[in-house]
Design a protein around this motif. Structure first.
Motif, PDB file in Angstrom:
ATOM      1  N   GLY A 186       0.760  -1.255  -0.008  1.00  0.00           N
ATOM      2  CA  GLY A 186       0.134   0.035  -0.147  1.00  0.00           C
ATOM      3  C   GLY A 186       0.885   1.209   0.029  1.00  0.00           C
ATOM      4  O   GLY A 186       0.255   2.468  -0.177  1.00  0.00           O
ATOM      5  N   SER A 187       2.063   1.184   0.337  1.00  0.00           N
ATOM      6  CA  SER A 187       3.076   2.208   0.185  1.00  0.00           C
ATOM      7  C   SER A 187       3.625   2.758  -1.236  1.00  0.00           C
ATOM      8  O   SER A 187       4.296   3.484  -1.198  1.00  0.00           O
ATOM      9  CB  SER A 187       4.098   1.973   1.237  1.00  0.00           C
ATOM     10  OG  SER A 187       4.719   0.887   0.863  1.00  0.00           O
ATOM     11  N   VAL A 188       3.287   1.734  -2.180  1.00  0.00           N
ATOM     12  CA  VAL A 188       3.807   1.903  -3.553  1.00  0.00           C
ATOM     13  C   VAL A 188       2.657   2.273  -4.367  1.00  0.00           C
ATOM     14  O   VAL A 188       1.503   1.905  -4.423  1.00  0.00           O
ATOM     15  CB  VAL A 188       4.256   0.697  -4.086  1.00  0.00           C
ATOM     16  CG1 VAL A 188       4.562   0.701  -5.303  1.00  0.00           C
ATOM     17  CG2 VAL A 188       5.285  -0.070  -3.109  1.00  0.00           C
ATOM     18  N   ARG A 189       2.834   3.602  -5.183  1.00  0.00           N
ATOM     19  CA  ARG A 189       1.935   4.037  -6.012  1.00  0.00           C
ATOM     20  C   ARG A 189       2.638   4.387  -7.311  1.00  0.00           C
ATOM     21  O   ARG A 189       3.636   4.981  -7.343  1.00  0.00           O
ATOM     22  CB  ARG A 189       1.311   5.374  -5.475  1.00  0.00           C
ATOM     23  CG  ARG A 189       0.146   5.868  -6.349  1.00  0.00           C
ATOM     24  CD  ARG A 189      -0.595   6.890  -5.541  1.00  0.00           C
ATOM     25  NE  ARG A 189       0.023   8.002  -4.978  1.00  0.00           N
ATOM     26  CZ  ARG A 189       0.149   9.328  -5.909  1.00  0.00           C
ATOM     27  NH1 ARG A 189      -0.511   9.414  -6.968  1.00  0.00           N
ATOM     28  NH2 ARG A 189       0.647  10.142  -5.281  1.00  0.00           N
ATOM     29  N   ILE A 190       2.060   3.902  -8.475  1.00  0.00           N
ATOM     30  CA  ILE A 190       2.507   4.092  -9.725  1.00  0.00           C
ATOM     31  C   ILE A 190       2.166   5.546 -10.271  1.00  0.00           C
ATOM     32  O   ILE A 190       0.863   5.690 -10.181  1.00  0.00           O
ATOM     33  CB  ILE A 190       2.158   2.992 -10.763  1.00  0.00           C
ATOM     34  CG1 ILE A 190       2.782   1.751 -10.379  1.00  0.00           C
ATOM     35  CG2 ILE A 190       2.640   3.435 -12.004  1.00  0.00           C
ATOM     36  CD1 ILE A 190       2.493   0.353 -10.921  1.00  0.00           C
ATOM     37  N   LEU A 191       3.050   6.349 -10.720  1.00  0.00           N
ATOM     38  CA  LEU A 191       2.677   7.623 -11.008  1.00  0.00           C
ATOM     39  C   LEU A 191       2.398   7.740 -12.339  1.00  0.00           C
ATOM     40  O   LEU A 191       1.667   8.426 -13.193  1.00  0.00           O
ATOM     41  CB  LEU A 191       3.953   8.593 -10.810  1.00  0.00           C
ATOM     42  CG  LEU A 191       4.192   8.921  -9.093  1.00  0.00           C
ATOM     43  CD1 LEU A 191       5.243   9.721  -9.078  1.00  0.00           C
ATOM     44  CD2 LEU A 191       2.868   9.126  -8.310  1.00  0.00           C
ATOM     45  N   GLY A 192       3.311   6.958 -13.465  1.00  0.00           N
ATOM     46  CA  GLY A 192       3.236   6.869 -14.750  1.00  0.00           C
ATOM     47  C   GLY A 192       4.002   5.870 -15.464  1.00  0.00           C
ATOM     48  O   GLY A 192       4.926   5.326 -14.758  1.00  0.00           O
ATOM     49  N   LYS A 193       3.858   5.590 -16.316  1.00  0.00           N
ATOM     50  CA  LYS A 193       4.580   4.514 -17.321  1.00  0.00           C
ATOM     51  C   LYS A 193       5.758   5.360 -18.248  1.00  0.00           C
ATOM     52  O   LYS A 193       5.328   6.439 -18.874  1.00  0.00           O
ATOM     53  CB  LYS A 193       3.540   3.779 -18.311  1.00  0.00           C
ATOM     54  CG  LYS A 193       4.366   2.914 -19.489  1.00  0.00           C
ATOM     55  CD  LYS A 193       3.325   2.330 -20.405  1.00  0.00           C
ATOM     56  CE  LYS A 193       4.240   1.555 -21.509  1.00  0.00           C
ATOM     57  NZ  LYS A 193       2.981   0.796 -22.203  1.00  0.00           N
ATOM     58  N   TYR A 194       6.825   4.803 -18.252  1.00  0.00           N
ATOM     59  CA  TYR A 194       7.799   5.355 -18.924  1.00  0.00           C
ATOM     60  C   TYR A 194       7.385   5.301 -20.790  1.00  0.00           C
ATOM     61  O   TYR A 194       7.277   3.991 -21.150  1.00  0.00           O
ATOM     62  CB  TYR A 194       9.441   4.775 -18.609  1.00  0.00           C
ATOM     63  CG  TYR A 194      10.414   5.102 -19.560  1.00  0.00           C
ATOM     64  CD1 TYR A 194      10.988   6.495 -19.447  1.00  0.00           C
ATOM     65  CD2 TYR A 194      10.860   4.274 -20.491  1.00  0.00           C
ATOM     66  CE1 TYR A 194      12.079   6.654 -20.033  1.00  0.00           C
ATOM     67  CE2 TYR A 194      12.049   4.693 -21.239  1.00  0.00           C
ATOM     68  CZ  TYR A 194      12.581   5.895 -21.123  1.00  0.00           C
ATOM     69  OH  TYR A 194      13.588   6.227 -21.851  1.00  0.00           O
ATOM     70  N   VAL A 195       7.630   6.615 -21.290  1.00  0.00           N
ATOM     71  CA  VAL A 195       7.335   6.265 -22.604  1.00  0.00           C
ATOM     72  C   VAL A 195       8.651   6.821 -23.764  1.00  0.00           C
ATOM     73  O   VAL A 195       8.616   6.698 -24.747  1.00  0.00           O
ATOM     74  CB  VAL A 195       5.830   7.092 -23.154  1.00  0.00           C
ATOM     75  CG1 VAL A 195       4.832   6.172 -22.397  1.00  0.00           C
ATOM     76  CG2 VAL A 195       6.095   8.565 -22.804  1.00  0.00           C
ATOM     77  N   GLY A 196       9.472   7.307 -23.057  1.00  0.00           N
ATOM     78  CA  GLY A 196      10.544   7.843 -23.746  1.00  0.00           C
ATOM     79  C   GLY A 196      11.445   9.029 -23.221  1.00  0.00           C
ATOM     80  O   GLY A 196      11.189   9.066 -21.830  1.00  0.00           O
ATOM     81  N   LEU A 197      12.423   9.337 -23.835  1.00  0.00           N
ATOM     82  CA  LEU A 197      13.394   9.996 -23.271  1.00  0.00           C
ATOM     83  C   LEU A 197      13.800  11.346 -24.117  1.00  0.00           C
ATOM     84  O   LEU A 197      14.004  11.130 -25.324  1.00  0.00           O
ATOM     85  CB  LEU A 197      14.770   9.086 -23.293  1.00  0.00           C
ATOM     86  CG  LEU A 197      15.892   9.607 -22.452  1.00  0.00           C
ATOM     87  CD1 LEU A 197      15.632   9.747 -20.913  1.00  0.00           C
ATOM     88  CD2 LEU A 197      16.933   8.665 -22.569  1.00  0.00           C
ATOM     89  N   ILE A 198      14.346  12.476 -23.508  1.00  0.00           N
ATOM     90  CA  ILE A 198      14.832  13.587 -24.145  1.00  0.00           C
ATOM     91  C   ILE A 198      16.129  13.543 -23.567  1.00  0.00           C
ATOM     92  O   ILE A 198      16.358  13.679 -22.158  1.00  0.00           O
ATOM     93  CB  ILE A 198      13.924  14.760 -23.914  1.00  0.00           C
ATOM     94  CG1 ILE A 198      12.498  14.516 -24.607  1.00  0.00           C
ATOM     95  CG2 ILE A 198      14.518  15.812 -24.566  1.00  0.00           C
ATOM     96  CD1 ILE A 198      11.637  15.456 -24.243  1.00  0.00           C
ATOM     97  N   ARG A 199      17.204  13.909 -24.408  1.00  0.00           N
ATOM     98  CA  ARG A 199      18.495  13.752 -23.778  1.00  0.00           C
ATOM     99  C   ARG A 199      19.037  15.192 -24.360  1.00  0.00           C
ATOM    100  O   ARG A 199      19.022  15.867 -25.264  1.00  0.00           O
ATOM    101  CB  ARG A 199      19.545  12.869 -24.455  1.00  0.00           C
ATOM    102  CG  ARG A 199      20.946  13.259 -23.915  1.00  0.00           C
ATOM    103  CD  ARG A 199      21.798  11.816 -24.126  1.00  0.00           C
ATOM    104  NE  ARG A 199      21.202  10.903 -23.074  1.00  0.00           N
ATOM    105  CZ  ARG A 199      21.497   9.435 -23.262  1.00  0.00           C
ATOM    106  NH1 ARG A 199      21.836   9.098 -24.528  1.00  0.00           N
ATOM    107  NH2 ARG A 199      20.751   8.830 -22.406  1.00  0.00           N
TER     108      ARG A 199
END
Length: 205
Positions: A186-199
């Motif tokens: 219950g202490s874990v919450r997913i905020l979002g899925k990784y979809v890509g990267l900007i370097r």
């Protein structure tokens, strides 16, 4: 992975824009070399090739002045803080910065971005200083990369769910798994899925 223009590429684009507006024609490669002090046309061609790859311009074959800047729509992704690719650290709620990108670079309509700190995801090519783009959602498939809030601290990890526990795993053997057992999930919450990267230029190599 999306790559932002370098300062020199932005300068070349500005030169192309001003020359096309003032003279009605694009500059030649030699004129670009003279303007920026390049020793050879190969340096110009290298920049133009990368600018074309980044979607900044079209090169028209067979024309000495065949350079055409693209007019592309831009969306803004909010940069909401920093996330640790290492040991969990707090990500600030709002840095007030907007990251401009082309809308065809990343899937999803509800996107946000986090600047990466730490090296636990380096074997996946996610380095300190990179901007991780996330699709806002509260669950991901097994093994996918997610931004996870763990006891009010945020981290970027692969998520696995073996029986009776949740495992947050990096992509660097120097960093151990973070294991959350039944009763603690219950202490874990997913905020979002990784979809890509900007370097950006300042990111680690």
């Amino acid at each position: 992975m999306a790559s932002l223009p370098t300062e020199r590429q932005r300068q070349i684009a500005s030169f192309l824009r001003s020359e096309s507006r003032e003279r009605g024609i694009a500059p030649t490669q030699r004129e670009i070399a003279e303007r920026f002090g390049f020793a050879s046309l190969n340096s110009v061609r290298s920049h133009l090739r990368l600018m074309e790859k980044k979607g900044m311009l079209n090169r028209l074959p067979g024309k000495a002045r065949g350079l055409e800047l693209k007019k592309r729509p831009v969306i803004g992704i909010p940069l909401v803080g920093r996330i640790a690719a290492g040991h969990p650290r707090l990500a600030s709620e709002d840095e007030g910065e907007i990251v401009p990108v082309s809308p065809d670079l990343f899937p999803g309509s509800d996107l946000f971005a986090l600047r990466v700190k730490g090296e636990s995801m380096k074997d996946d090519g996610i380095l300190p200083g990179d901007i991780a783009v996330m699709a806002r959602q509260n669950d991901v498939a097994e093994g996918e990369i997610a931004a996870v809030l763990l006891d009010d601290e945020a981290t970027l990890k692969h998520i696995y769910r073996p029986r009776g526990k949740v495992v947050l795993r990096g992509a660097n053997p120097a960093f151990p798994d973070i294991v959350i057992r039944d009763g603690q999930s219950g202490s874990v919450r997913i905020l979002g899925k990784y979809v890509g990267l900007i370097r950006t230029q300042g990111a680690a190599r």
